[in-house]
Design an enzyme around this catalytic site. Structure first.
Site, PDB file in Angstrom:
ATOM      1  N   SER A   1      55.615  71.908  88.905  1.00 54.37           N
ATOM      2  CA  SER A   1      56.356  71.762  90.225  1.00 54.37           C
ATOM      3  C   SER A   1      57.791  71.810  90.542  1.00 54.37           C
ATOM      4  O   SER A   1      58.425  71.802  89.276  1.00 54.37           O
ATOM      5  CB  SER A   1      56.136  70.255  91.053  1.00 54.37           C
ATOM      6  OG  SER A   1      56.640  69.910  92.070  1.00 54.37           O
TER       7      SER A   1
ATOM      8  N   LYS B   1      56.043  65.940  86.267  1.00 52.81           N
ATOM      9  CA  LYS B   1      56.129  67.477  86.387  1.00 52.81           C
ATOM     10  C   LYS B   1      57.274  68.031  85.488  1.00 52.81           C
ATOM     11  O   LYS B   1      56.972  69.258  84.807  1.00 52.81           O
ATOM     12  CB  LYS B   1      56.441  67.776  87.783  1.00 52.81           C
ATOM     13  CG  LYS B   1      55.098  67.534  88.807  1.00 52.81           C
ATOM     14  CD  LYS B   1      53.906  68.122  87.965  1.00 52.81           C
ATOM     15  CE  LYS B   1      52.591  67.976  88.870  1.00 52.81           C
ATOM     16  NZ  LYS B   1      51.480  68.736  88.464  1.00 52.81           N
TER      17      LYS B   1
ATOM     18  N   TYR C   1      56.779  60.641  90.056  1.00 45.92           N
ATOM     19  CA  TYR C   1      56.055  61.737  89.959  1.00 45.92           C
ATOM     20  C   TYR C   1      56.813  62.974  88.957  1.00 45.92           C
ATOM     21  O   TYR C   1      56.604  63.703  88.300  1.00 45.92           O
ATOM     22  CB  TYR C   1      55.803  62.291  91.476  1.00 45.92           C
ATOM     23  CG  TYR C   1      55.049  63.766  91.687  1.00 45.92           C
ATOM     24  CD1 TYR C   1      53.710  64.077  91.294  1.00 45.92           C
ATOM     25  CD2 TYR C   1      56.004  65.058  91.873  1.00 45.92           C
ATOM     26  CE1 TYR C   1      53.339  65.334  91.273  1.00 45.92           C
ATOM     27  CE2 TYR C   1      55.226  65.935  92.339  1.00 45.92           C
ATOM     28  CZ  TYR C   1      54.211  66.460  92.007  1.00 45.92           C
ATOM     29  OH  TYR C   1      53.446  67.574  92.163  1.00 45.92           O
TER      30      TYR C   1
END
Length: 266
Positions: free
Chosen positions: A156, A173, A169
């Site tokens: 990401s 990533k 998160y």
């Protein structure tokens, strides 16, 4: 005209008879990647979570089979080692090989940092990073015996940038990107290439609620050089590139696919 037709046929099938495993394939980016791989001649092993995603997975399978694509479904939680084993077993049982892995399964439940529960932090890491590790390791063991393969992980833009409600998160990533870089070194001697694709903001179910804020969405679109947010199909092309022999000398690479958002100061 005949020459043009032949060229189109060749370039439109970049994965002829390749066996492609895709995790989190029932919706969003995974679904778009599955469709693109099918259009390029691949045979598919499509992973989905389970009962909650079964209808979407079965509809995708039916649609692709109508177009002549061979599809095998397998379900399970990617954070569990048994799921990685089941994915490999399904691929070997159906096709006898694995040529490509697209590690796509992931979650992003938005949450503020100061009151973030430990179980949410842990669950996000278990699915996004541990899940990628488990399925990569399982598929790489098959590829090593075959003499090579391609692994593409969906990281990401959040691997490079922070997010107020994504503190659980973004590290996962960044970890996925780093995992592919290290695996490129560890697995290169087996002919296995490992690369990552870093999507920017892509309109999927994972951020549907967040993007329902018109002012926020329009502001994001305005500061993106291409003046729009991404679609799952925008990620499928780069994934097919990394999966195919067109990227035969690419490993340890990461491709940012964000419409230019990361370079814009507007």
């Amino acid at each position: 005209m005949a020459g043009t037709s032949t060229t189109n046929q060749v370039t439109s099938r970049l994965l002829p008879d390749k066996v492609v495993v895709i995790t989190g394939a029932s919706q969003g980016i995974g679904r778009a990647v599955a469709i693109a791989c099918a259009e390029n001649g691949a045979r598919l092993v499509l992973h989905h979570l389970g009962e909650s995603t079964l209808s979407d997975a079965e509809s995708l399978k039916a649609d692709l089979e109508k177009k002549g694509t061979s599809v095998t479904l397998v379900y399970g939680d990617v954070s569990e080692p048994t799921t990685a084993a089941a994915i490999v077993d399904a691929a070997i049982s159906a096709y006898g090989r694995i040529d490509v892995l697209v590690s796509n399964a992931g979650i992003c439940p938005f949450h503020s940092f100061l009151d973030m529960p430990l179980d949410l932090w842990s669950r996000t890491h278990d699915v996004n990073l541990t899940g990628c590790f488990l399925v990569t390791q399982a598929c790489a063991n098959v590829m090593a015996k075959m003499g090579g393969g391609s692994i593409v992980a969906i990281s990401s833009i959040s691997a490079l940038l922070g997010g107020e409600f994504q503190t659980h998160y973004t590290p996962t990533k960044a970890g996925v990107k780093s995992l592919m870089e290290s695996c490129a070194i560890a697995l290169g001697k087996y002919g296995i290439r490992c690369n990552s694709v870093l999507p920017g903001t892509i309109r999927t179910a994972i951020n549907e609620e967040d993007l329902s804020n018109d002012a926020k969405r329009e502001g994001m679109e305005a500061r993106t050089p291409l003046k729009r947010l991404g679609k799952p199909e925008d990620i499928a092309g780069p994934v097919v590139f990394f999966a195919s022999d067109m990227s035969a000398y690419c490993t340890g690479a990461s491709l940012l696919v964000d419409g230019g958002a990361a370079i814009s100061l507007q």
